[in-house]
Design an enzyme around this catalytic site. Structure first.
Site, PDB file in Angstrom:
ATOM      1  N   GLY A  66     -84.732  22.414 114.223  1.00 37.51           N
ATOM      2  CA  GLY A  66     -84.272  22.417 115.607  1.00 37.51           C
ATOM      3  C   GLY A  66     -83.052  23.298 115.730  1.00 37.51           C
ATOM      4  O   GLY A  66     -82.361  23.549 114.744  1.00 37.51           O
ATOM      5  N   GLY A 112     -77.061  22.046 117.087  1.00 27.00           N
ATOM      6  CA  GLY A 112     -76.517  21.273 118.186  1.00 27.00           C
ATOM      7  C   GLY A 112     -77.527  20.338 118.828  1.00 27.00           C
ATOM      8  O   GLY A 112     -77.190  19.550 119.701  1.00 27.00           O
ATOM      9  N   GLY A 120     -79.017  17.961 117.315  1.00 27.38           N
ATOM     10  CA  GLY A 120     -78.816  16.603 116.791  1.00 27.38           C
ATOM     11  C   GLY A 120     -79.553  16.305 115.491  1.00 27.38           C
ATOM     12  O   GLY A 120     -79.891  15.165 115.225  1.00 27.38           O
ATOM     13  N   SER A 155     -78.410  16.579 112.343  1.00 23.85           N
ATOM     14  CA  SER A 155     -77.601  15.818 111.394  1.00 23.85           C
ATOM     15  C   SER A 155     -77.493  14.346 111.800  1.00 23.85           C
ATOM     16  O   SER A 155     -77.578  13.462 110.958  1.00 23.85           O
ATOM     17  CB  SER A 155     -76.204  16.422 111.275  1.00 23.85           C
ATOM     18  OG  SER A 155     -76.296  17.680 110.670  1.00 23.85           O
ATOM     19  N   ASP A 187     -79.576  20.695 106.464  1.00 22.48           N
ATOM     20  CA  ASP A 187     -79.483  22.003 107.116  1.00 22.48           C
ATOM     21  C   ASP A 187     -80.354  23.106 106.525  1.00 22.48           C
ATOM     22  O   ASP A 187     -81.062  23.789 107.238  1.00 22.48           O
ATOM     23  CB  ASP A 187     -78.028  22.468 107.190  1.00 22.48           C
ATOM     24  CG  ASP A 187     -77.822  23.403 108.368  1.00 22.48           C
ATOM     25  OD1 ASP A 187     -78.495  23.191 109.397  1.00 22.48           O
ATOM     26  OD2 ASP A 187     -77.033  24.343 108.256  1.00 22.48           O
ATOM     27  N   GLU A 208     -73.078  17.951 106.535  1.00 24.72           N
ATOM     28  CA  GLU A 208     -71.979  18.253 107.429  1.00 24.72           C
ATOM     29  C   GLU A 208     -72.263  17.562 108.753  1.00 24.72           C
ATOM     30  O   GLU A 208     -73.335  17.729 109.339  1.00 24.72           O
ATOM     31  CB  GLU A 208     -71.879  19.765 107.649  1.00 24.72           C
ATOM     32  CG  GLU A 208     -70.633  20.179 108.365  1.00 24.72           C
ATOM     33  CD  GLU A 208     -70.915  20.859 109.693  1.00 24.72           C
ATOM     34  OE1 GLU A 208     -70.000  20.887 110.520  1.00 24.72           O
ATOM     35  OE2 GLU A 208     -72.023  21.339 109.906  1.00 24.72           O
ATOM     36  N   ARG A 227    -100.174  15.163 124.025  1.00 28.10           N
ATOM     37  CA  ARG A 227     -99.963  13.779 124.428  1.00 28.10           C
ATOM     38  C   ARG A 227    -100.784  12.808 123.602  1.00 28.10           C
ATOM     39  O   ARG A 227    -100.486  11.626 123.551  1.00 28.10           O
ATOM     40  CB  ARG A 227    -100.323  13.617 125.913  1.00 28.10           C
ATOM     41  CG  ARG A 227     -99.407  14.372 126.848  1.00 28.10           C
ATOM     42  CD  ARG A 227     -98.073  13.671 127.034  1.00 28.10           C
ATOM     43  NE  ARG A 227     -98.232  12.337 127.573  1.00 28.10           N
ATOM     44  CZ  ARG A 227     -97.919  11.984 128.802  1.00 28.10           C
ATOM     45  NH1 ARG A 227     -97.433  12.856 129.648  1.00 28.10           N
ATOM     46  NH2 ARG A 227     -98.070  10.738 129.216  1.00 28.10           N
TER      47      ARG A 227
END
Lengths: 315, 102
Positions: free
Chosen positions: A159, A162, A164, A166, A183, A208, A249
């Site tokens: 992703g 920022g 999310g 981590s 990471d 991190e 879906r």
């Protein structure tokens, strides 16, 4: 994909203890390269037949070869040994702690062909060395994403920064699952079909977390929270809710992504504040496990529905 | 004037795929319905479902050769009704993909 060049030195340094290898002579040739990830027994070549000789491989000399050489006059056996060294072999290993003759070691020094000794019986040495070589030769790469082992399902979480990742990984670790890499996940292809994920040895066990900094996951959550390497079974992409073009879906059709040329199941989870991403990834991992054991929830539901509908139609 | 541009459209659609509304057609329908702000309700016989819910559509067990009545309420009701018509008419589309046997 280019085939990596593995030097005898790399092979020796990585596996000296596992294979019990000791360098006896010919250290000048440690930069020679091994071009094929397997081991050859040079019986035929020692007997004088070098027209077809697997000279790109490490040569394993066992009892059969040594006993045969002993049957020859001394000058002759040294000449035979020199002859295989001349075929540009990367190195020679004497297994079963067999002791090469002093003259062999002189040849090895002079020609720069490393000679090693291993206490393993020849068959064991060949098996272990082949596995070790396959690992060294495995195609490698890296994926931008964190990796977690969720009850035996290796999940790579990707992703934009920022989104999310981590936080997700942290929440999964808190639930008792194990961190493989944060990471950056290093990947290697084993046996042309299995993708193994691991972390870089420098950042291993660490992550991190924005606002907190570097944390040592192993120290903080205990040994069960870390795992050295794991096969990758699923890739999850976290994508901003508004940027998701189409979401499956039903989950009947399996989406995949290519890692080192192998297809790995892939799902996209739209991210929106308030969605418990860790919980969703956990369920995705369980769903993957169910599918692998032959249950496809969406298909099963559809089958039940279609049965019910066809009964109604026949009424 | 209050909510002058909110309107309700009622349309009937004949289902002519292989079996009726099973998972894939339902997913296709819901995907289209969710593109619009309007409320979409599907009436089939004496049953009713939210047109934006897959499981809701499934329990209607709509058989092929029968019709559903769709009530669409909202500012983009007209566009939604047309999009649903297009979906159901598209013979090559996901709504009409025959069920894999096996």
């Amino acid at each position: 994909m280019k085939i990596p060049k593995i030097t005898v030195e790399e092979f020796y340094v990585e596996n000296a203890s596992a294979l019990g290898m000791r360098l006896l002579a010919g250290s000048g040739g440690l930069k020679r390269t091994i071009k094929e990830p397997t081991v050859n027994r040079p019986g035929l070549a020692l007997a004088g037949f070098t027209k077809y000789f697997a000279n790109k491989r490490i040569q394993a000399v066992g009892s059969a070869e040594v006993t045969y050489l002993k049957s020859l006059p001394k000058d002759e056996r040294v000449a035979r040994f020199e002859n295989i060294c001349r075929q540009k072999v990367p190195g020679v290993v004497f297994s079963r702690s067999l002791k090469p003759e002093v003259e062999f070691l002189e040849v090895s020094e002079r020609m720069g062909v490393p000679v090693f000794r291993s206490p393993l019986i020849t068959m064991k040495f060949i098996n272990r060395a082949t596995l070790a070589l396959e690992d060294l030769f495995a195609p490698r790469g890296q994926e931008h994403g964190s990796m977690v082992d969720i009850l035996g399902v290796g999940v790579v979480i990707k992703g934009e920064s920022g989104i999310g990742k981590s936080e997700c990984v942290l929440a999964l670790v808190e639930r008792g699952y194990s961190l493989v890499a944060d990471d950056i996940t290093k990947v290697k292809l084993i046996d042309g079909r299995v993708i193994i994920g691991t972390s870089s040895s420098v950042t291993r066990d660490h992550m991190e977390v924005r606002g907190i900094g570097i944390i040592n996951v192993g120290a903080m959550f205990g040994v069960k929270s870390i795992r050295l390497e794991k096969q990758i079974d699923l890739v999850v992409s976290l994508v901003d809710w508004d940027k998701v073009k189409e979401v499956d879906r039903l989950g009947i059709d399996e989406q995949t992504v290519e890692l080192l040329g192998v297809s790995v199941p892939h799902i996209t989870i739209p991210v929106r504040p308030g969605r418990d991403m860790a919980r969703l990834i956990e369920v995705a991992a369980f769903q993957n496990k169910l599918k692998r054991s032959g249950h496809n929830s969406a298909e099963e539901l559809n089958r039940r529905l279609v049965e019910s509908m066809s009964r109604k139609e026949n009424e | 004037m209050t909510s002058s541009n909110a309107s309700t459209i009622v349309r009937e659609y004949l289902i002519q795929n292989d079996i009726g509304i099973h998972s894939r057609p339902a997913a296709a329908f819901v995907k289209v319905a969710n593109k619009y702000k309007s409320d979409v309700s599907v009436v089939y016989g004496d049953k009713w479902a939210d047109g934006k819910s897959i499981l809701g559509l499934l329990i209607l067990e709509v058989l092929t050769g029968t019709s559903i009545v769709v009530e669409i309420t909202g500012e983009d009701a007209e566009a939604a009704a047309d999009a649903i018509q297009e979906l159901i008419d598209d013979e090559e589309g996901m709504f009409n993909t025959p069920l894999k046997k096996g």
